[in-house]
Write an enzyme that holds these catalytic residues in place. Structure first.
Site, PDB file in Angstrom:
ATOM      1  N   GLY A 265       0.801  -1.216   0.000  1.00 37.40           N
ATOM      2  CA  GLY A 265       0.000   0.000   0.000  1.00 37.40           C
ATOM      3  C   GLY A 265       0.831   1.261   0.000  1.00 37.40           C
ATOM      4  O   GLY A 265       0.303   2.365  -0.162  1.00 37.40           O
TER       5      GLY A 265
ATOM      6  N   THR B 104       7.073  -6.229   7.308  1.00 35.37           N
ATOM      7  CA  THR B 104       7.581  -5.256   8.283  1.00 35.37           C
ATOM      8  C   THR B 104       7.292  -5.641   9.728  1.00 35.37           C
ATOM      9  O   THR B 104       7.520  -4.841  10.633  1.00 35.37           O
ATOM     10  CB  THR B 104       6.991  -3.863   8.010  1.00 35.37           C
ATOM     11  N   ARG B 105       6.754  -6.822   9.976  1.00 34.98           N
ATOM     12  CA  ARG B 105       6.411  -7.295  11.327  1.00 34.98           C
ATOM     13  C   ARG B 105       5.471  -6.318  12.034  1.00 34.98           C
ATOM     14  O   ARG B 105       5.729  -5.848  13.147  1.00 34.98           O
ATOM     15  CB  ARG B 105       7.658  -7.537  12.180  1.00 34.98           C
ATOM     16  N   SER B 106       4.370  -6.041  11.398  1.00 40.31           N
ATOM     17  CA  SER B 106       3.399  -5.081  11.892  1.00 40.31           C
ATOM     18  C   SER B 106       2.722  -5.536  13.190  1.00 40.31           C
ATOM     19  O   SER B 106       2.604  -6.730  13.462  1.00 40.31           O
ATOM     20  CB  SER B 106       2.337  -4.882  10.799  1.00 40.31           C
ATOM     21  N   SER B 107       2.266  -4.549  13.960  1.00 36.46           N
ATOM     22  CA  SER B 107       1.380  -4.808  15.093  1.00 36.46           C
ATOM     23  C   SER B 107       0.103  -3.999  14.902  1.00 36.46           C
ATOM     24  O   SER B 107       0.128  -2.922  14.299  1.00 36.46           O
ATOM     25  CB  SER B 107       2.031  -4.407  16.423  1.00 36.46           C
TER      26      SER B 107
ATOM     27  N   LEU C  17      14.232 -10.958   0.715  1.00 38.46           N
ATOM     28  CA  LEU C  17      14.331 -12.400   0.458  1.00 38.46           C
ATOM     29  C   LEU C  17      13.416 -12.875  -0.664  1.00 38.46           C
ATOM     30  O   LEU C  17      13.511 -14.023  -1.096  1.00 38.46           O
ATOM     31  CB  LEU C  17      14.007 -13.186   1.731  1.00 38.46           C
ATOM     32  N   GLY C  18      12.526 -12.017  -1.123  1.00 37.74           N
ATOM     33  CA  GLY C  18      11.595 -12.415  -2.169  1.00 37.74           C
ATOM     34  C   GLY C  18      10.295 -11.650  -2.076  1.00 37.74           C
ATOM     35  O   GLY C  18      10.157 -10.713  -1.294  1.00 37.74           O
TER      36      GLY C  18
ATOM     37  N   ILE D  25       6.399 -11.848  -1.197  1.00 41.07           N
ATOM     38  CA  ILE D  25       5.364 -12.615  -0.498  1.00 41.07           C
ATOM     39  C   ILE D  25       4.099 -12.577  -1.348  1.00 41.07           C
ATOM     40  O   ILE D  25       3.579 -11.498  -1.665  1.00 41.07           O
ATOM     41  CB  ILE D  25       5.094 -12.016   0.893  1.00 41.07           C
TER      42      ILE D  25
ATOM     43  N   TYR E  25       5.162   4.454  22.451  1.00 41.62           N
ATOM     44  CA  TYR E  25       5.016   5.082  21.136  1.00 41.62           C
ATOM     45  C   TYR E  25       5.098   6.595  21.332  1.00 41.62           C
ATOM     46  O   TYR E  25       4.201   7.206  21.916  1.00 41.62           O
ATOM     47  CB  TYR E  25       3.661   4.677  20.557  1.00 41.62           C
TER      48      TYR E  25
END
Length: 554
Positions: free
Chosen positions: A135, A214-217, A268-269, A271, A471
């Site tokens: 996005g 990005t290992r989102s939360s 790495l590629g 997704i 945050y």
């Protein structure tokens, strides 16, 4: 979904305004010495932007068209600029002036995994660079090509891979294509009675693949987990073929390949698909507001909630500066609101809560009526033990409605020459008080060294067994003596350095990209960086996959 503004956040027809918020103009005047009622300076018109001609030879262009279809390969200048960067503050400051950087030469939109494989093969054969694009919401510099990159740059937009493929109701798993945007994912799941429960601030404009990369939360990660918990298996097109992991609940097969993909930022590629946990839609959902007397007791209350294993869906509390900002963004009160406000002020006086020190908290509950009621009673007892009180559902409802609109405020301030950004981290409960104090002190010291008017505020969210996320949001009015981004680097750098100096991580959920890469070694150690670099170089020896992110190739 339509692309976001080339120069800012979100949709072209949506903008933040202060005019219906009577307390905001005086608040910003006091905090930043900025009068937001003065006319802003918009970004330069796109017609004045110098977009370089695409550097893509006929052979590669033909191969890309063969893989994706002629209609899904674009060299349009506006399309290429939209895909040139994410939405980091640095990206927006430069785009607004017409400095669009190293623009991709071609944007390609595959329709399935086979097309992705064909595009990657064509790019590798041509020694081109491929940057996956979801996005475009990333704020860590994960999307921009290196300025010195001379090879053809292909932006691979996954937006057409947006379908829910399968639900295994018995296992509560769903197979989903990676290009699906948050709202469309939830829409498809809701039709079958399910939810993924993942709602980051960027939810409206971000994708499943981007969350994984990005290992989102999300805002409800206390209940549903972050994307690493959510993701059970992945399919990734790599230079060596398609990587496939199995959606098993646990495994002992050496270092986790799934974990290697999580947070890999396209190194790495690409997704293409993930199998994710899904949950039945809750019978009831409510977010309540609470006020706590001060930040130390607010931290203790959140730790007590985690220790009590009450398991709400949201646990969030703002410090006093952020609480004051939140109240300043309220719309003009009705007569009924004024009556409630007077009653609240009386309650605060009775409890001895100082309005200048109080902290606003939101706690969310989901489940059956009985479970929600039990959770509310347990949380109410803990809040009361820490000197606080519940202020009802109205603040929580407002937060729930406006939570995805917050990024628009940054464009509103940039129009008025004011820079605002965020930095987030996580640390153990025992380290949080000192971490908070030192970050606030170091940021304010940076404002003072620069001779600028600045403001910093913080909230705690994403509580865990052993700690939580802090945050921080900061804003300042540039001095005019230096380039604004030079001053931004001083403030941002002070905050990030305070994170690692105080035992916290460089980022909890915004990824590394290029913005945070300089702190990676302090976070994971030199051998850790060497290990990550060896992984990237082993999978992508030619440096064709989003080079320069997380660690720099040697």
């Amino acid at each position: 979904m339509d692309a976001m503004k080339w120069w800012g956040w979100g949709r072209e027809d949506v903008a933040f305004t202060h005019e219906d918020k009577p307390g905001l103009r005086p608040f910003i005047q006091r905090a930043l010495d900025v009068d937001v009622a003065q006319p802003g300076e918009p970004p330069v018109p796109f017609s004045t932007v110098d977009v370089p001609e695409p550097k893509v030879d006929a052979t590669l262009l033909a191969a890309l068209r063969a893989a994706a279809g002629v209609d899904h390969v674009s060299v349009d200048p506006h399309d290429r600029v939209v895909h040139a960067r994410g939405k980091a503050l640095r990206d927006l400051v430069r785009h607004r002036t017409g400095d669009v950087g190293r623009v991709p030469d071609v944007v390609v939109r595959p329709g399935d995994e086979a097309a992705v494989a064909g595009i990657l093969r064509a790019a590798l054969d041509a020694d081109a660079v491929v940057i996956p694009f979801g996005g475009g919401t990333n704020i860590s510099g994960s999307l921009e090509a290196p300025a010195v990159e001379e090879r053809t740059i292909v932006s691979l937009d996954l937006g057409r891979l947006d379908r829910l493929l399968e639900i295994d109701a018995e296992s509560r798993l769903a197979r989903v294509q990676a290009g699906v945007f948050g709202p469309h994912l939830e829409e498809q799941l809701h039709a079958h009675g399910w939810t993924a429960g993942h709602f980051p601030d960027s939810f409206t404009h971000s994708t499943l693949g981007g969350w994984i990369a990005t290992r989102s939360s999300g805002m409800q990660s206390d209940k549903y987990g972050d994307v690493a918990d959510l993701t059970r298996a992945v399919r990734v097109v790599t230079p060596a073929g398609t990587l496939v992991t199995r959606p098993v609940p646990s495994t002992s097969t050496g270092p986790s390949v799934r974990e290697m993909v999580l947070g890999s930022e396209g190194r790495l590629g690409i997704i293409t698909e993930a199998t994710i946990h899904v949950h039945a839609l809750p019978a009831q959902r409510v977010i309540l507001g609470y006020l706590l007397p001060d930040w130390p007791r607010a931290l203790e209350a959140m730790r007590a909630l985690a220790e009590a294993e009450v398991t709400p869906s949201v646990t969030r509390v703002s410090d006093a500066p952020e609480t004051q900002f939140s109240f300043a963004t309220r719309k003009a009160p009705t007569a009924f609101d004024q009556v409630k406000s007077r009653a609240l002020q009386l309650a605060l006086r009775r409890l001895g809560i100082d309005a200048e020190q109080m902290c606003l908290s939101f706690v969310g509950y989901e489940g059956s009526e009985e479970r929600v009621a039990a959770q509310r009673r347990a949380v109410g007892r803990i809040v009361k033990e820490h000197g606080g009180l519940c202020i009802g559902a109205s603040p929580g409802e407002l937060y729930d409605q406006k939570k995805f609109d917050t990024p628009y405020i940054r464009d509103f301030l940039l129009d008025r020459g004011t820079l605002a950004d965020v930095s987030e981290t996580s640390a153990p409960w025992g380290a949080l008080p000192r971490l908070y104090d030192n970050v606030m002190a170091d940021a304010r010291a940076a404002f003072a060294r620069l001779g600028i008017t600045g403001y910093i505020m913080c909230h705690l969210s994403h509580s865990y067994h052993s700690g939580a996320c802090l945050y921080f949001t900061f804003a300042f009015k540039p001095s005019g003596a230096r380039e604004p981004l030079e001053e931004y680097d001083v403030v941002k750098g002070a905050i990030q350095q305070a994170f690692v100096d105080n035992g916290a991580t460089l980022s909890h959920h915004h990824a590394v990209g290029t913005e945070h890469a300089q702190w990676l070694e302090q976070d994971i150690s030199a051998p850790g960086v060497a290990m990550v670099r060896a992984l990237f170089d082993g999978v992508d020896p030619g440096g064709n996959l989003n080079p320069g992110k997380i660690v720099v190739r040697t």
